[in-house]
Design a protein around this motif. Structure first.
Motif, PDB file in Angstrom:
ATOM      1  N   ARG A 198      75.873  32.757   5.272  1.00 36.34           N
ATOM      2  CA  ARG A 198      76.993  33.020   6.201  1.00 36.34           C
ATOM      3  C   ARG A 198      78.118  33.776   5.494  1.00 36.34           C
ATOM      4  O   ARG A 198      78.716  34.683   6.061  1.00 36.34           O
ATOM      5  N   LEU A 199      78.392  33.353   4.239  1.00 35.34           N
ATOM      6  CA  LEU A 199      79.442  34.041   3.474  1.00 35.34           C
ATOM      7  C   LEU A 199      79.065  35.500   3.226  1.00 35.34           C
ATOM      8  O   LEU A 199      79.896  36.404   3.370  1.00 35.34           O
ATOM      9  N   LEU A 200      77.801  35.736   2.889  1.00 36.40           N
ATOM     10  CA  LEU A 200      77.354  37.115   2.629  1.00 36.40           C
ATOM     11  C   LEU A 200      77.453  37.959   3.897  1.00 36.40           C
ATOM     12  O   LEU A 200      77.893  39.115   3.854  1.00 36.40           O
ATOM     13  N   LEU A 201      77.081  37.364   5.027  1.00 35.77           N
ATOM     14  CA  LEU A 201      77.194  38.091   6.309  1.00 35.77           C
ATOM     15  C   LEU A 201      78.656  38.472   6.546  1.00 35.77           C
ATOM     16  O   LEU A 201      78.972  39.616   6.905  1.00 35.77           O
ATOM     17  N   GLY A 255      83.516  39.859  -5.858  1.00 35.62           N
ATOM     18  CA  GLY A 255      83.138  38.474  -5.521  1.00 35.62           C
ATOM     19  C   GLY A 255      81.820  38.457  -4.752  1.00 35.62           C
ATOM     20  O   GLY A 255      80.911  37.672  -5.045  1.00 35.62           O
ATOM     21  N   ALA A 256      81.711  39.353  -3.758  1.00 41.78           N
ATOM     22  CA  ALA A 256      80.475  39.438  -2.962  1.00 41.78           C
ATOM     23  C   ALA A 256      79.300  39.842  -3.861  1.00 41.78           C
ATOM     24  O   ALA A 256      78.183  39.335  -3.703  1.00 41.78           O
ATOM     25  N   GLY A 257      79.571  40.747  -4.810  1.00 39.52           N
ATOM     26  CA  GLY A 257      78.514  41.190  -5.733  1.00 39.52           C
ATOM     27  C   GLY A 257      77.991  40.015  -6.550  1.00 39.52           C
ATOM     28  O   GLY A 257      76.772  39.850  -6.711  1.00 39.52           O
ATOM     29  N   LEU A 258      78.904  39.165  -7.044  1.00 41.83           N
ATOM     30  CA  LEU A 258      78.483  38.007  -7.852  1.00 41.83           C
ATOM     31  C   LEU A 258      77.682  37.021  -7.000  1.00 41.83           C
ATOM     32  O   LEU A 258      76.651  36.499  -7.433  1.00 41.83           O
ATOM     33  N   LEU A 259      78.181  36.789  -5.771  1.00 42.56           N
ATOM     34  CA  LEU A 259      77.465  35.863  -4.873  1.00 42.56           C
ATOM     35  C   LEU A 259      76.068  36.402  -4.554  1.00 42.56           C
ATOM     36  O   LEU A 259      75.085  35.659  -4.542  1.00 42.56           O
TER      37      LEU A 259
END
Ligand code: HEM
Ligand code: HEM
Length: 186
Positions: free
Chosen positions: A94-97, A153-157
């Motif tokens: 969900r966070l990635l979306l 942050g998104a890249g690390l996740l």
């Protein structure tokens, strides 16, 4: 099959997933690289235009993908793992979306608040209007920092997420990764 079932991902989800994943990692690399060529302003300007064009493409695809994800079924987690793990995976998805929408939106906000007023030409085809935000150096700096923070942050996740998929494939030897390539669960 186009749509997901309770046991498999459909072609729609698979196409969205891999296209956006590729573009997203590419955009992070391009964003980083274009900052490093400040001594070559012409090249830097062109790279900025490509970055904005692909960024708007990601935004459009990500919005379609969110609508697609919420209008269909989500496959159940592959059996065998603990419940907390499925909950963490779901939260990460969900966070990635959300981040695939939020990161380009924050980028759009940089372009919209910059006092330089450089128009956003998307692949030299259309001009995307700016968001109705106040223009100032301070606002541009704020959105620039927010954009960088969200993007890295998104890249690390996404790296942790890809690591988890590889863990499933090579250590647990289950069908989690292969399902995202269209293989059916046995
Ligand atoms: C998937 C979409 C996107 C990703 C992953 C992404 C990622 C990045 C990254 C990693 C940087 C470098 C940050 C730094 O090191 O300071 C960056 C910079 C930048 N991005 Fe994006 N970006 C995306 C979309 C967009 C969009 C749609 C726009 C504008 C319409 C945009 C405008 C910019 C600008 C202007 C910069 C330079 C910021 C500055 O001057 O500090 N980006 N982006
Ligand atoms: C090489 C990199 C990647 C690999 C190996 C990978 C692998 C996977 C796998 C195996 C699943 C299915 C998980 C399950 O069924 O529980 C999945 C789902 C998902 N992945 Fe990735 N992924 C990668 C990159 C990314 C990136 C960059 C993003 C977003 C920025 C992303 C966002 C998602 C989302 C939102 C889902 C949930 C299903 C959907 O709605 O598409 N993935 N990924």
């Amino acid at each position: 099959m186009l749509r997901n079932t309770r046991g498999s991902y459909g072609v729609g989800t698979i196409a969205f997933h891999w296209t956006i994943a590729l573009l997203f990692f590419g955009q992070i690399a391009l964003g980083y690289f274009m900052q490093a060529v400040a001594d070559r302003p012409r090249l830097q300007f062109n790279l900025f235009q490509w970055h904005k064009s692909f960024g708007f493409l990601v935004l459009a695809l990500a919005l379609l993908r969110v609508a697609w994800a919420f209008s269909g079924t989500r496959p159940l987690p592959v059996a065998g793992g603990p419940r907390w793990e499925a909950a963490v995976a779901r939260l990460a998805h969900r966070l990635l979306l959300a981040l695939t929408v939020a990161v380009p939106l924050a980028g759009w906000a940089i372009a919209s608040t910059s006092p330089l007023r450089i128009p956003s030409f998307v692949f030299d085809l259309i001009v995307v209007p700016d968001l109705p935000l106040a223009r100032s150096d301070a606002m541009e700096a704020f959105w620039s920092q927010t954009h960088a923070l969200l993007a890295y942050g998104a890249g690390l996740l996404a790296l942790a997420h890809a690591g988890a998929a590889l863990h499933h494939h090579f250590l647990r030897r289950d069908a989690t990764l292969m399902r995202m390539f269209g293989f059916r669960q046995r």
